[in-house]
Design a protein around this motif. Structure first.
Motif, PDB file in Angstrom:
ATOM      1  N   SER A 134      -4.899  -9.114   7.660  1.00 26.85           N
ATOM      2  CA  SER A 134      -5.835  -9.084   6.306  1.00 26.85           C
ATOM      3  C   SER A 134      -5.539 -10.417   5.685  1.00 26.85           C
ATOM      4  CB  SER A 134      -5.477  -7.992   5.850  1.00 26.85           C
ATOM      5  OG  SER A 134      -5.647  -6.659   6.663  1.00 26.85           O
ATOM      6  N   VAL A 147      -7.420  -5.942   1.528  1.00 30.71           N
ATOM      7  CA  VAL A 147      -6.363  -5.573   0.729  1.00 30.71           C
ATOM      8  C   VAL A 147      -5.084  -5.729   1.897  1.00 30.71           C
ATOM      9  CG1 VAL A 147      -4.878  -3.591  -0.292  1.00 30.71           C
ATOM     10  CG2 VAL A 147      -7.491  -3.832  -0.415  1.00 30.71           C
ATOM     11  N   THR A 155      -4.086  -1.510   5.836  1.00 32.97           N
ATOM     12  CA  THR A 155      -5.411  -1.379   6.217  1.00 32.97           C
ATOM     13  C   THR A 155      -5.756   0.120   6.725  1.00 32.97           C
ATOM     14  OG1 THR A 155      -5.506  -3.724   6.429  1.00 32.97           O
ATOM     15  CG2 THR A 155      -7.412  -2.715   7.375  1.00 32.97           C
ATOM     16  N   ASP A 171     -11.559  -6.923  10.288  1.00 32.24           N
ATOM     17  CA  ASP A 171     -10.301  -6.578  10.180  1.00 32.24           C
ATOM     18  C   ASP A 171     -10.096  -5.114  10.800  1.00 32.24           C
ATOM     19  OD1 ASP A 171      -7.774  -6.525   9.241  1.00 32.24           O
ATOM     20  OD2 ASP A 171      -8.225  -6.202   7.037  1.00 32.24           O
TER      21      ASP A 171
END
Ligand SMILES: Nc1nc2c(ncn2[C@@H]2O[C@H](COP(=O)(O)OP(=O)(O)OP(=O)(O)O)[C@@H](O)[C@H]2O)c(=O)[nH]1
Ligand SMILES: [Mg+2]
Length: 297
Positions: A134, A147, A155, A171
């Motif tokens: 991320s 995040v 995640t 992601d």
């Protein structure tokens, strides 16, 4: 080292990756530059066989220069495309786009033959928990789109993120495999911060780390903890660190859990120095890890 795994989660993770693979043109496989082979999930290798793949050695700022060079040479010698990246400062991140385009030339050529001039690309970002997926996406996107956090398992779900005009990145939650063939692989992953603390035998991991450091980077231990006698056993070194840092419990005994926390935090943050946790030479040609007695206390 025994760790509790959740095979149901693994099966689900595998299914989710498999589904989305059909939609992407290229896979960015993130490996931790400090432990590139130990952080390589064999399931990814198995799933991604037929897609162009770029290996990104993350957190290269935390690994030692010599190690980074040795690992790049290693992957290049195997015909793999690999780049070192540091998502903290953005170093190396600018190389990702040109390296991807090179790998995607055959796809672009096929598209052109069909009269499609588009250079739109979809990429999937895969890697073990906490490897920096991320963070790297945020760097590429130049904004906080995903995040991030200093622990594994941040995640929770897949998410598409647009990068400029031509790229979309997926992601994904980090995936660890349920069983490590070699206990040293598990210990390295644990030492690097890829495994949830709650399920770690922290003191065992710290013992492994201190033995490795005293073997490969004794000067770092000497400097950080002002240790004089580095010929001590692993437990002896942890005891000395504990004394220096005041990790004592009632009765004056060393609180090894506290010592383990200090050592592992220092190692993971790079405060101890730039440490590469495995070198290509530590691995046999059959993919197993060399047994070198570093687990001896
Ligand atoms: N020093 C350094 N730290 C990094 C780098 N990339 C990521 N980090 C740190 O590593 C931690 C994990 O980063 P994330 O981007 O959340 O990792 P992730 O792979 O998305 O993790 P999961 O979502 O849990 O699978 C964060 O504390 C980041 O700040 C890097 O290149 N260098
Ligand atoms: Mg993440």
């Amino acid at each position: 080292m025994s760790i509790q795994w959740f095979p149901g989660h693994m099966a689900k993770a595998r299914r989710q990756v498999e589904e989305k693979l059909k939609l992407v043109d290229i896979v960015f496989e993130l490996l931790d530059a400090r432990l590139p082979l130990s952080s390589r999930n064999p399931m990814i290798d198995d799933l991604v066989k037929h897609k162009p793949r770029l290996l990104l050695l993350t957190k290269c700022d935390l690994a030692d220069e010599r190690g980074n060079k040795a690992w790049l040479d290693f992957f290049h010698s195997q015909g793999m495309s690999a780049l070192p990246v540091d998502a903290k400062t953005g170093k190396g991140v600018g190389q990702i786009q040109p390296a991807s385009e090179k790998l995607l030339q055959p796809l672009f050529a096929t598209r052109e033959k069909k009269g499609i001039r588009s250079r739109q690309v979809r990429a999937m970002v895969l890697g073990i928990p906490n490897v920096g997926k991320s963070s790297l996406i945020n760097r590429l996107a130049k904004r906080t789109a995903a995040v991030t956090g200093d622990r594994p398992g941040v995640t929770k779900a897949q998410q598409w993120i647009r990068i400029g005009k031509t790229m979309e990145l997926l992601d994904t939650p980090g995936i660890l495999w349920p069983k490590f063939d070699d206990s040293e692989v598990g210990l390295r992953l644990a030492a690097s911060g890829a495994i949830k603390e709650e399920i770690l035998p922290l003191e065992e991991v710290a013992l492994y780390a201190v033995n490795y450091l005293s073997d490969r980077y004794p000067q770092f231990l000497a400097e950080r903890y002002k240790l004089k006698d580095l010929s001590l056993s692993g437990v002896g070194l942890l005891t000395e660190i504990g004394k220096k840092r005041g990790c004592l419990q009632k009765g004056g005994e060393i609180n090894f859990e506290k010592v383990a926390e200090i050592l592992l935090n220092d190692l993971r943050s790079g405060r101890i120095g730039k440490v590469t946790m495995e070198m290509p030479g530590d691995w046999h040609s059959d993919g197993g890890v060399e047994a070198d007695g570093q687990n001896d206390s």
